[in-house]
Design a protein around this motif. Structure first.
Motif, PDB file in Angstrom:
ATOM      1  N   ALA A 153       0.837  -1.203   0.000  1.00  0.00           N
ATOM      2  CA  ALA A 153       0.000   0.000   0.000  1.00  0.00           C
ATOM      3  C   ALA A 153       0.870   1.250   0.000  1.00  0.00           C
ATOM      4  O   ALA A 153       1.968   1.270   0.569  1.00  0.00           O
ATOM      5  CB  ALA A 153      -0.924  -0.005   1.210  1.00  0.00           C
ATOM      6  N   HIS A 154       0.373   2.280  -0.647  1.00  0.00           N
ATOM      7  CA  HIS A 154       0.990   3.611  -0.643  1.00  0.00           C
ATOM      8  C   HIS A 154       2.475   3.568  -1.033  1.00  0.00           C
ATOM      9  O   HIS A 154       3.317   4.172  -0.377  1.00  0.00           O
ATOM     10  CB  HIS A 154       0.820   4.261   0.736  1.00  0.00           C
ATOM     11  N   SER A 155       2.754   2.844  -2.113  1.00  0.00           N
ATOM     12  CA  SER A 155       4.149   2.669  -2.531  1.00  0.00           C
ATOM     13  C   SER A 155       4.461   3.287  -3.895  1.00  0.00           C
ATOM     14  O   SER A 155       5.552   3.088  -4.415  1.00  0.00           O
ATOM     15  CB  SER A 155       4.498   1.171  -2.560  1.00  0.00           C
ATOM     16  N   ALA A 214      -3.854  12.397  -4.253  1.00  0.00           N
ATOM     17  CA  ALA A 214      -4.123  11.833  -2.934  1.00  0.00           C
ATOM     18  C   ALA A 214      -3.922  12.898  -1.865  1.00  0.00           C
ATOM     19  O   ALA A 214      -2.831  13.448  -1.729  1.00  0.00           O
ATOM     20  CB  ALA A 214      -3.197  10.653  -2.673  1.00  0.00           C
ATOM     21  N   GLN A 250       1.036   7.182  -2.579  1.00  0.00           N
ATOM     22  CA  GLN A 250       1.533   7.893  -1.414  1.00  0.00           C
ATOM     23  C   GLN A 250       0.782   9.216  -1.282  1.00  0.00           C
ATOM     24  O   GLN A 250       0.164   9.687  -2.236  1.00  0.00           O
ATOM     25  CB  GLN A 250       3.035   8.159  -1.558  1.00  0.00           C
ATOM     26  N   TYR A 251       0.863   9.833  -0.120  1.00  0.00           N
ATOM     27  CA  TYR A 251       0.218  11.139   0.083  1.00  0.00           C
ATOM     28  C   TYR A 251       0.810  12.140  -0.905  1.00  0.00           C
ATOM     29  O   TYR A 251       2.029  12.258  -1.043  1.00  0.00           O
ATOM     30  CB  TYR A 251       0.450  11.622   1.519  1.00  0.00           C
ATOM     31  N   ASP A 307      -5.391   3.288  -2.872  1.00  0.00           N
ATOM     32  CA  ASP A 307      -4.639   2.358  -2.020  1.00  0.00           C
ATOM     33  C   ASP A 307      -3.156   2.330  -2.386  1.00  0.00           C
ATOM     34  O   ASP A 307      -2.297   2.132  -1.528  1.00  0.00           O
ATOM     35  CB  ASP A 307      -5.203   0.941  -2.155  1.00  0.00           C
ATOM     36  N   ARG A 351       4.158   6.864  -6.615  1.00  0.00           N
ATOM     37  CA  ARG A 351       3.960   8.307  -6.750  1.00  0.00           C
ATOM     38  C   ARG A 351       2.996   8.643  -7.881  1.00  0.00           C
ATOM     39  O   ARG A 351       2.421   9.731  -7.910  1.00  0.00           O
ATOM     40  CB  ARG A 351       5.300   9.005  -7.025  1.00  0.00           C
TER      41      ARG A 351
END
Length: 237
Positions: A103-105, A205, A154-155, A151, A107
């Motif tokens: 998750a969140h991996s 995101a 990344q932020y 999912d 850009r």
């Protein structure tokens, strides 16, 4: 199976079902991947969007191309065999990506999704083509695509996709519901004065509200033939 050359030594394996069109080139151009990006391309098909990113002066650090159809993945693996690094095909259902990728991996996430909602249009009898065109049980909905992108990102990461104009409300609503704030929108016209046949959208995101509508992208110039921007996109200049 046959090979098409994208540039220099970069070639892509395709077949009669798993090919690519103008929309893939437009999506890759709109996404404008950066050299620091890690990219996940969903509904990757033969892998064209990710492969076009490799033609950039500063290609992304890594590209993962996710596709549910094993025949398309087999083509991508043949293509990847001729690439030293940076492009990884992955067979899987984007609705189950939590079991396949961290998750969140990423850009940047891109997607050229099925264009037609369930219950609309004539269904193609071939399962592979039906997956690429229609939101069916064996395919995915725009809501599921946006949730998968959320999912993976990344932020501050970006999600870019293309769709038909009649799906604009569906896409922007699904983005916001998934936590991907719509930030950019661009219409694509065949020629000046014509109604658009495609749009490109970017969600971010954790982004703040505020949508920028960019100048339309025109495929043909006033005198016919490709516009100057399309010549750049196709690497003809």
């Amino acid at each position: 199976m046959q090979w098409e050359t994208l540039s220099g030594s970069l070639r892509i394996a395709i077949d009669e079902t798993h090919r690519f069109g103008t929309d893939a080139f437009l999506l890759e151009h709109f996404a404008a991947a950066r050299g620091t990006d890690t990219v996940c391309d969903l509904c990757a098909g033969c892998g064209i969007v990710g492969l076009l990113m490799l033609r950039r002066e500063r290609p992304p650090r890594a590209i993962t191309a996710v596709e549910i159809d094993p025949r398309a993945v087999a083509l991508m693996r043949q293509t990847a065999a001729g690439i030293s690094e940076g492009f990884t095909p992955l067979q899987g259902d984007l609705r189950e990506l939590r079991t396949l990728l961290p998750a969140h991996s990423f850009r940047l996430v891109t997607c050229n999704p099925p264009y037609f909602p369930a219950g609309s249009g004539l269904l193609c009898p071939q399962t592979e083509r039906r997956r690429t065109r229609h939101e069916q049980a064996e395919s995915c909905t725009v809501q599921e695509v946006c949730r998968a992108a959320a999912d993976l990102l990344q932020y501050g990461g970006r999600f870019c996709l293309c769709q038909r104009p009649e799906r604009l409300t569906d896409v922007l609503l699904a983005m916001r519901q998934a936590g991907l704030e719509p930030k950019r929108l661009r219409w694509v016209q065949q020629r000046p004065g014509r109604a658009p046949w495609l749009f490109l959208a970017e969600g971010r995101a954790g982004g703040k509200p505020g949508l920028t509508v960019e100048a339309p992208l025109t495929v043909e110039g006033p005198e016919g033939g490709y516009s100057n921007e399309m010549k750049t996109i196709y690497h003809l200049v």
